[in-house]
Write a protein that holds these residues in place. Structure first.
Motif, PDB file in Angstrom:
ATOM      1  N   SER A 151       0.836  -1.212   0.000  1.00 48.03           N
ATOM      2  CA  SER A 151       0.000   0.000   0.000  1.00 48.03           C
ATOM      3  C   SER A 151       0.863   1.251   0.000  1.00 48.03           C
ATOM      4  O   SER A 151       0.600   2.219  -0.714  1.00 48.03           O
ATOM      5  CB  SER A 151      -0.905   0.029   1.224  1.00 48.03           C
ATOM      6  OG  SER A 151      -1.644  -1.137   1.275  1.00 48.03           O
ATOM      7  N   LEU A 152       1.900   1.216   0.823  1.00 48.04           N
ATOM      8  CA  LEU A 152       2.813   2.351   0.932  1.00 48.04           C
ATOM      9  C   LEU A 152       3.508   2.599  -0.404  1.00 48.04           C
ATOM     10  O   LEU A 152       3.652   3.746  -0.848  1.00 48.04           O
ATOM     11  CB  LEU A 152       3.862   2.070   2.024  1.00 48.04           C
ATOM     12  CG  LEU A 152       4.698   3.258   2.483  1.00 48.04           C
ATOM     13  CD1 LEU A 152       3.842   4.214   3.306  1.00 48.04           C
ATOM     14  CD2 LEU A 152       5.879   2.783   3.325  1.00 48.04           C
ATOM     15  N   LEU A 191       3.186   5.958  -2.614  1.00 47.14           N
ATOM     16  CA  LEU A 191       4.349   6.771  -2.973  1.00 47.14           C
ATOM     17  C   LEU A 191       4.582   6.803  -4.482  1.00 47.14           C
ATOM     18  O   LEU A 191       5.017   7.804  -5.023  1.00 47.14           O
ATOM     19  CB  LEU A 191       5.605   6.237  -2.261  1.00 47.14           C
ATOM     20  CG  LEU A 191       5.620   6.375  -0.740  1.00 47.14           C
ATOM     21  CD1 LEU A 191       6.819   5.672  -0.139  1.00 47.14           C
ATOM     22  CD2 LEU A 191       5.643   7.855  -0.336  1.00 47.14           C
ATOM     23  N   PHE A 192       4.325   5.661  -5.120  1.00 48.52           N
ATOM     24  CA  PHE A 192       4.562   5.589  -6.580  1.00 48.52           C
ATOM     25  C   PHE A 192       3.284   5.103  -7.280  1.00 48.52           C
ATOM     26  O   PHE A 192       3.184   3.954  -7.701  1.00 48.52           O
ATOM     27  CB  PHE A 192       5.724   4.630  -6.892  1.00 48.52           C
ATOM     28  CG  PHE A 192       6.970   4.906  -6.100  1.00 48.52           C
ATOM     29  CD1 PHE A 192       7.805   5.960  -6.450  1.00 48.52           C
ATOM     30  CD2 PHE A 192       7.309   4.123  -5.004  1.00 48.52           C
ATOM     31  CE1 PHE A 192       8.947   6.217  -5.717  1.00 48.52           C
ATOM     32  CE2 PHE A 192       8.455   4.384  -4.268  1.00 48.52           C
ATOM     33  CZ  PHE A 192       9.276   5.431  -4.621  1.00 48.52           C
TER      34      PHE A 192
END
Lengths: 284, 224
Positions: B174-175, B179-180
């Protein structure tokens, strides 16, 4: 002298128990009996020998080599009986034979089945259906059927009937009779060691408190039973321990000839190992 | 090699005890898959059912060892700790592998006999392989827990640790997407699914190698 097993200054510290500087030298052709109360350190010593646990100080040599670095081939020269551990009780005698054939390159299947037949052990019954004595017979058989040079036995006569105990004592005596094999055995049935052990080591609260040849116990140690009147007449320096039981006093001496010279009217008899153990632990 | 064979046999003998249960369960599964196949193509479900029901039974061999304190006895024989751990992992892997294989074969034969053909066989096999990888993940996270805490005491950890690992991996994914976000836009799910057998193969090797290393380190330090 050549030793099959040497334990030098073995030390293991637990939070509430300390095994202190244990020294045992087991020569070829000899049997050492390791006796002591439950929790005295016998099992810790056995576990250390078998590398089942790490120890803090000291060294253990088997066949002259550090026991931690024995090769598989060298470990095949050791036979072990553990009182509280074996294969799953679902297995039967035939299964165990197949497994042992894979574990030992020198597994003697003929010896195994001949002895199974001699002991009248059924081959297809799972271990869980056997009495504890039967199971112990199979354990002992597994320890000897690969013809080892050193036997490490933890309570090998536990649960056995007197007839089989006799058979097994004979079997152990035969085992060492070639002068090359040795046995280290722990037991709380000290009577088994009376006709078996060459040396007796008594361990108490992690310390060896007695390490003597069995012959010396037979020839030099003595027990004297006294009433209170006679007991007060015996000099404290002439005995090792005394114990009061009911209305009688028992004293233990380690030089019965000298004692007899000084007290010619007192009757001295040979102590059993059980009495010796009791006197050393409970005596004053 | 003989030692490993002996250790595998030892665990197999334990399974022999459940022989009748196994035969009964297999007959039940065959009946269920046959009845299901009369209405729909349940090749994938049938195969995965076998994997889930039989593929995780290897844990019971740890139970039997623990009850008989067998590891202590085995280590007093010319068997090393490495042999014991290696044989256990082989047993766990073979048990799952044979289960999915038997599941696939049984379901395939039934589906062919009842329906004449399996729909999208390639995709179905990919799903089976994904299921196999999930079971590998579960088993590989369970075995170190058993070595650390034992079968009974490690029961809770055996549930918590895989769940925690999934949660951490999910959080990480998820992170990464947060972020991308372009990763998500370029994400070709169909392609990923197509190459999933290769990904699964790598993941299976990774799971087993990492899990084996952890278990071996735990077992090496353990006082028996």
């Amino acid at each position: 002298m050549e030793y099959n097993l040497e334990i030098i200054n073995l030390t293991k510290n637990y939070q509430d128990f300390h095994l202190e500087q244990i020294n045992i030298k087991l020569p070829k052709g000899k049997i050492i009996g390791l006796i002591g109360e439950n929790g005295s350190g016998k099992t810790t010593t056995i576990k250390s020998i078998l590398n089942l646990m790490a120890y803090d100080k000291g060294s253990i040599k088997i066949f002259g080599k550090d026991s931690r670095f024995l090769t598989k081939k060298e470990r095949e020269e050791i036979g072990v009986v553990l009182d509280d551990s074996f294969f799953s009780p679902i297995l039967n005698v035939n299964d165990i034979n197949k497994l042992m054939k894979d574990f030992y390159s020198n597994w003697n299947e003929k010896l195994y089945y001949d002895t199974i037949k001699k002991f009248k052990i059924p081959c297809n019954k799972p271990l869980k259906e056997f009495s504890s004595g039967m199971k112990m017979k199979i354990k002992v058989l597994c320890a000897i059927a690969h013809e080892p040079k050193l036997l490490i036995l933890d309570e090998p006569t536990n649960g056995l009937d007197p007839i089989f105990r006799y058979d097994i004592i004979e079997l152990f005596n035969d085992f060492v009779s070639n002068g090359e094999n040795s046995i280290l055995m722990t037991t709380h049935i000290t009577s088994d060691l009376e006709h078996l052990a060459d040396e007796v080591i008594f361990i108490d609260e992690g310390n060896i408190i007695l390490d003597v040849p069995k012959e010396k116990i037979d020839n030099e140690y003595g027990i004297i039973e006294l009433l209170e009147d006679n007991f007060t007449k015996v000099d404290k320096q002439d005995y090792i321990k005394s114990l009061k039981y009911k209305n009688e006093y028992y004293i233990l001496v380690n030089s019965k000839d000298e004692f007899q010279k000084k007290y010619p009217k007192l009757e001295i008899r040979k102590p059993t190992l059980e009495e010796l153990m009791l006197m050393l632990v409970k005596g004053e | 090699m003989n030692t490993i064979k002996g250790l595998l046999l030892k665990d197999l003998y334990v399974f022999r005890n459940f022989k009748n249960n196994f035969i009964f369960s297999i007959i039940m599964f065959i009946a269920l898959i046959t009845m299901g196949s009369l209405r729909n193509d349940i090749f994938t479900i049938g195969s995965i059912l076998f994997l889930i029901f039989f593929g995780m039974n290897s844990i019971s061999s740890f139970s039997y060892d623990e009850n008989a304190d067998s590891d202590k006895y085995l280590l007093s024989l010319p068997i090393t700790r490495k042999d014991i751990v290696l044989a256990k992992y082989l047993f766990v892997f073979l048990n799952s592998f044979i289960s999915i294989l038997v599941g696939i074969l049984t379901s395939f034969i039934i589906t062919i006999l009842v329906r004449g053909a399996v729909q999208n066989l390639g995709d179905s096999l990919r799903i089976c392989f994904l299921a196999f990888t999930s079971v590998s993940f579960l088993m590989c996270s369970n075995v170190p827990c058993i070595y650390k805490w034992g079968v009974e005491k490690g029961r809770m950890q055996s549930v918590i640790i895989p769940a925690l690992l999934v949660f951490v991996l999910g959080l990480f994914a998820s992170l990464l997407l947060f972020l991308f976000p372009q990763i998500y836009l370029n994400f070709d799910l169909a392609y990923i699914f197509k190459i999933s057998p290769y990904i699964c193969l790598v993941l299976n090797i990774l799971f087993y190698v990492i899990s084996y290393s952890i278990s071996y380190k735990i077992f090496l330090k353990k006082s028996i």
